[in-house]
Scaffold this motif. Structure first.
Motif, PDB file in Angstrom:
ATOM      1  N   ASN A  55      37.062  54.628  45.038  1.00  0.00           N
ATOM      2  CA  ASN A  55      36.759  53.600  44.023  1.00  0.00           C
ATOM      3  C   ASN A  55      35.250  53.414  43.849  1.00  0.00           C
ATOM      4  N   ARG A  64      27.888  51.904  37.566  1.00  0.00           N
ATOM      5  CA  ARG A  64      28.019  50.484  37.955  1.00  0.00           C
ATOM      6  C   ARG A  64      27.240  50.205  39.225  1.00  0.00           C
ATOM      7  N   SER A 125      50.097  35.761  48.482  1.00  0.00           N
ATOM      8  CA  SER A 125      50.391  35.538  47.062  1.00  0.00           C
ATOM      9  C   SER A 125      51.210  34.278  46.840  1.00  0.00           C
ATOM     10  N   HIS A 146      42.743  33.755  47.671  1.00  0.00           N
ATOM     11  CA  HIS A 146      43.669  34.657  46.977  1.00  0.00           C
ATOM     12  C   HIS A 146      42.933  35.470  45.907  1.00  0.00           C
ATOM     13  N   PHE A 147      42.617  36.711  46.283  1.00  0.00           N
ATOM     14  CA  PHE A 147      41.969  37.641  45.354  1.00  0.00           C
ATOM     15  C   PHE A 147      43.026  38.237  44.420  1.00  0.00           C
ATOM     16  N   PRO A 150      43.147  44.642  40.507  1.00  0.00           N
ATOM     17  CA  PRO A 150      42.287  45.248  41.524  1.00  0.00           C
ATOM     18  C   PRO A 150      41.055  44.385  41.813  1.00  0.00           C
ATOM     19  N   PRO A 152      37.957  44.791  42.927  1.00  0.00           N
ATOM     20  CA  PRO A 152      36.606  45.026  42.414  1.00  0.00           C
ATOM     21  C   PRO A 152      36.454  44.686  40.933  1.00  0.00           C
ATOM     22  N   MET A 154      38.754  42.307  39.044  1.00  0.00           N
ATOM     23  CA  MET A 154      39.247  40.996  38.602  1.00  0.00           C
ATOM     24  C   MET A 154      38.281  39.900  39.062  1.00  0.00           C
ATOM     25  N   MET A 232      48.403  45.420  30.636  1.00  0.00           N
ATOM     26  CA  MET A 232      49.494  46.278  31.127  1.00  0.00           C
ATOM     27  C   MET A 232      50.804  45.618  30.728  1.00  0.00           C
ATOM     28  N   PHE A 240      52.396  48.073  39.707  1.00  0.00           N
ATOM     29  CA  PHE A 240      51.001  48.060  40.188  1.00  0.00           C
ATOM     30  C   PHE A 240      50.852  47.071  41.348  1.00  0.00           C
ATOM     31  N   ILE A 241      51.451  45.903  41.208  1.00  0.00           N
ATOM     32  CA  ILE A 241      51.375  44.878  42.261  1.00  0.00           C
ATOM     33  C   ILE A 241      52.174  45.317  43.485  1.00  0.00           C
TER      34      ILE A 241
HETATM   35  C1  LIG Z   1      50.222  39.489  42.778  1.00  0.00           C
HETATM   36  C2  LIG Z   1      49.155  38.515  43.063  1.00  0.00           C
HETATM   37  O1  LIG Z   1      49.228  37.799  44.079  1.00  0.00           O
HETATM   38  C3  LIG Z   1      48.015  38.240  42.153  1.00  0.00           C
HETATM   39  C4  LIG Z   1      47.570  39.351  41.256  1.00  0.00           C
HETATM   40  O2  LIG Z   1      46.690  40.089  41.576  1.00  0.00           O
HETATM   41  S1  LIG Z   1      48.405  39.526  39.836  1.00  0.00           S
HETATM   42  C5  LIG Z   1      47.719  40.950  39.096  1.00  0.00           C
HETATM   43  C6  LIG Z   1      46.457  40.621  38.358  1.00  0.00           C
HETATM   44  N1  LIG Z   1      45.951  41.821  37.740  1.00  0.00           N
HETATM   45  C7  LIG Z   1      46.237  42.166  36.478  1.00  0.00           C
HETATM   46  O3  LIG Z   1      46.899  41.441  35.768  1.00  0.00           O
HETATM   47  C8  LIG Z   1      45.679  43.489  36.052  1.00  0.00           C
HETATM   48  C9  LIG Z   1      46.081  43.830  34.649  1.00  0.00           C
HETATM   49  N2  LIG Z   1      45.474  45.118  34.266  1.00  0.00           N
HETATM   50  C10 LIG Z   1      44.181  45.235  33.885  1.00  0.00           C
HETATM   51  O4  LIG Z   1      43.441  44.261  33.794  1.00  0.00           O
HETATM   52  C11 LIG Z   1      43.699  46.625  33.542  1.00  0.00           C
HETATM   53  O5  LIG Z   1      44.802  47.418  33.207  1.00  0.00           O
HETATM   54  C12 LIG Z   1      42.890  47.292  34.703  1.00  0.00           C
HETATM   55  C13 LIG Z   1      41.589  46.513  34.917  1.00  0.00           C
HETATM   56  C14 LIG Z   1      43.661  47.373  35.997  1.00  0.00           C
HETATM   57  C15 LIG Z   1      42.564  48.733  34.303  1.00  0.00           C
HETATM   58  O6  LIG Z   1      41.898  48.686  33.087  1.00  0.00           O
HETATM   59  P1  LIG Z   1      41.915  49.932  32.061  1.00  0.00           P
HETATM   60  O7  LIG Z   1      40.988  49.597  30.978  1.00  0.00           O
HETATM   61  O8  LIG Z   1      43.304  50.313  31.763  1.00  0.00           O
HETATM   62  O9  LIG Z   1      41.456  51.134  32.928  1.00  0.00           O
HETATM   63  P2  LIG Z   1      40.036  51.721  33.226  1.00  0.00           P
HETATM   64  O10 LIG Z   1      39.172  51.845  32.003  1.00  0.00           O
HETATM   65  O11 LIG Z   1      40.343  52.988  33.962  1.00  0.00           O
HETATM   66  O12 LIG Z   1      39.429  50.653  34.229  1.00  0.00           O
HETATM   67  C16 LIG Z   1      38.639  49.555  33.833  1.00  0.00           C
HETATM   68  C17 LIG Z   1      37.663  49.290  34.941  1.00  0.00           C
HETATM   69  O13 LIG Z   1      38.392  48.948  36.130  1.00  0.00           O
HETATM   70  C18 LIG Z   1      38.036  49.814  37.202  1.00  0.00           C
HETATM   71  N3  LIG Z   1      39.230  49.986  38.038  1.00  0.00           N
HETATM   72  C19 LIG Z   1      40.483  50.227  37.614  1.00  0.00           C
HETATM   73  N4  LIG Z   1      41.317  50.247  38.653  1.00  0.00           N
HETATM   74  C20 LIG Z   1      40.573  50.006  39.758  1.00  0.00           C
HETATM   75  C21 LIG Z   1      40.871  49.897  41.136  1.00  0.00           C
HETATM   76  N5  LIG Z   1      42.098  50.021  41.603  1.00  0.00           N
HETATM   77  N6  LIG Z   1      39.848  49.636  41.971  1.00  0.00           N
HETATM   78  C22 LIG Z   1      38.602  49.516  41.525  1.00  0.00           C
HETATM   79  N7  LIG Z   1      38.266  49.589  40.231  1.00  0.00           N
HETATM   80  C23 LIG Z   1      39.250  49.847  39.363  1.00  0.00           C
HETATM   81  C24 LIG Z   1      37.577  51.071  36.523  1.00  0.00           C
HETATM   82  O14 LIG Z   1      36.695  51.807  37.320  1.00  0.00           O
HETATM   83  C25 LIG Z   1      36.846  50.514  35.311  1.00  0.00           C
HETATM   84  O15 LIG Z   1      35.562  50.073  35.676  1.00  0.00           O
HETATM   85  P3  LIG Z   1      34.327  49.983  34.654  1.00  0.00           P
HETATM   86  O16 LIG Z   1      34.720  49.029  33.578  1.00  0.00           O
HETATM   87  O17 LIG Z   1      33.236  49.470  35.529  1.00  0.00           O
HETATM   88  O18 LIG Z   1      34.088  51.339  34.146  1.00  0.00           O
END
Ligand SMILES: CC(=O)CC(=O)SCCNC(=O)CCNC(=O)[C@H](O)C(C)(C)COP(=O)(O)OP(=O)(O)OC[C@H]1O[C@@H](n2cnc3c(N)ncnc32)[C@H](O)[C@@H]1OP(=O)(O)O
Ligand SMILES: NC(=O)C1=CN([C@@H]2O[C@H](COP(=O)(O)OP(=O)(O)OC[C@H]3O[C@@H](n4cnc5c(N)ncnc54)[C@H](OP(=O)(O)O)[C@@H]3O)[C@@H](O)[C@H]2O)C=CC1
Length: 297
Positions: A55, A64, A125, A146-147, A150, A152, A154, A232, A240-241
């Motif tokens: 990552n 970045r 969570s 609670h992070f 992803p 890095p 969010m 998504m 993903f989660i």
């Molecule tokens: C369950 C719980 O308790 C709580 C929770 O976390 S609930 C879940 C909350 N999270 C969400 O809802 C995520 C929803 N999804 C998203 O926001 C987006 O799809 C996403 C940010 C994951 C990916 O975005 P994308 O535009 O499709 O992909 P992509 O362009 O490849 O990535 C965007 C950025 O995220 C980074 N990234 C993506 N996945 C990553 C990961 N796993 N680790 C680190 N960085 C990551 C990429 O490097 C990219 O960075 P830059 O903008 O600096 O270039």
């Protein structure tokens, strides 16, 4: 009252080198904090470090961070099986499996190794922070931190105070989150807090929508991506989660709030029973073993 707000957080222990633990170690190390990363086996930690490296390398490619920052951050993360390296940690963030008995057992083994004023945070969570705190020797220095996944990427961290959490613990962890570049939202200690109280019933409803044949996996995801502008689709997000985590959160909501509207969808239960937990096992609502994800229904 302790003077934790005056104590700098220079070293953080992270327990669990899975999706969240690796993300937390990643952002801490980039912020200049020393990290000790623990999991059940050396192999698990090795895999976690490889994820962090991957990552960070992507962040370098996208300009970045610099190559020097990547190297310096990786050098700050020290692997640890067991808790010997935790004795000088200022804060420990537990990000192990979402099971209360697993977390309680960890605190039982961890706490005797900590310095008296060390703080402990859980990345849970959904589980009650007050109840988890009661399983430690320091409920006043325990907090929900609670992070989001992803880590890095969010921006949000939810902070959840248990009944005994002292102001100093809250202030020190809040300042720490800001140092990591995160924005804090405070939640009361109710089942699944704020984000998952709202998000998980939506995901569960999407699974009911699939279960009842209202739409296919692809139709449901495309509908929510393009129709509600979600980054998504809900089934893609569930994968993903991790479907095990989605089920655990729904169970905590169902039991904790005693309302049938939180009943976990039987199809979600079935996927978890099959061991189809989403991306981490390569199969969930999508099959990730090929070149691109293929719906499993
Ligand atoms: C369950 C719980 O308790 C709580 C929770 O976390 S609930 C879940 C909350 N999270 C969400 O809802 C995520 C929803 N999804 C998203 O926001 C987006 O799809 C996403 C940010 C994951 C990916 O975005 P994308 O535009 O499709 O992909 P992509 O362009 O490849 O990535 C965007 C950025 O995220 C980074 N990234 C993506 N996945 C990553 C990961 N796993 N680790 C680190 N960085 C990551 C990429 O490097 C990219 O960075 P830059 O903008 O600096 O270039
Ligand atoms: N996934 C998500 O989107 C989010 C998850 N969370 C929360 O973060 C926590 C971790 O979730 P996540 O990273 O997704 O889960 P993962 O399954 O990816 O990682 C959990 C890690 O903890 C390890 N573990 C299990 N028992 C112990 C132990 N006794 N000591 C040390 N490590 C242990 C597991 O090892 P093994 O696999 O060998 O058992 C695994 O490597 C959970 O509480 C979850 O609810 C919070 C926000 C978002």
């Amino acid at each position: 009252m302790t003077n934790i707000d005056k104590v700098a957080i220079d070293k953080v222990g992270v327990i669990g080198a899975g999706q969240m633990g690796t993300g937390i170690a990643h952002v801490c190390a980039l912020a200049g904090v020393n990290v000790v990363l623990n999991d059940v086996s050396a192999d698990r930690i090795k895999a976690g470090l490889a994820t962090i490296n991957g990552n960070m390398t992507r962040q370098v490619k996208r300009n970045r961070i610099t190559e020097a920052e990547r190297q310096a951050a990786l050098a700050r993360i020290v692997p640890a099986v067991g808790y010997d390296g935790f004795s000088d940690c200022d804060l420990v963030i537990e990000a192990a499996t979402e099971k209360e008995d697993v977390k309680r057992k960890i605190y039982g083994q961890l706490c005797p190794n900590l310095k008296p004023d060390a703080m402990v945070g859980s990345n849970t969570s959904s589980i009650s922070i007050t109840r988890l705190a009661a399983a430690t020797d320091r409920p006043e220095r325990f907090i929900g931190i609670h992070f989001m996944n992803p880590v890095p990427v969010m921006e949000l961290v939810e902070l959840i105070r248990g009944i005994a959490t002292e102001d100093a613990t809250y202030e020190a962890t809040k300042a720490f989150c800001h140092r990591l570049g995160k924005t804090v939202a405070v939640s009361e200690d109710f089942p699944a807090f704020i984000v998952n109280r709202v998000l998980m019933p939506m995901i569960n409803e999407a699974i009911y929508t699939l279960y009842e044949g209202v739409g296919t996996v692809e139709a449901i995801d495309v509908a929510m991506r393009l129709g509600a502008n979600h980054p998504m689709g809900p089934l893609q997000l569930a994968d993903f989660i991790g479907l095990d985590i989605c089920l655990s959160v729904m169970q905590v909501l169902h039991e904790g709030l005693a309302d049938s509207k939180y009943r976990p969808c039987p199809l979600l239960v079935k996927y978890v029973e099959a061991g189809w937990l989403g991306r981490k096992t390569q199969r969930g609502f999508y099959d990730y073993r090929g070149e691109k994800p293929v719906p499993t229904r």
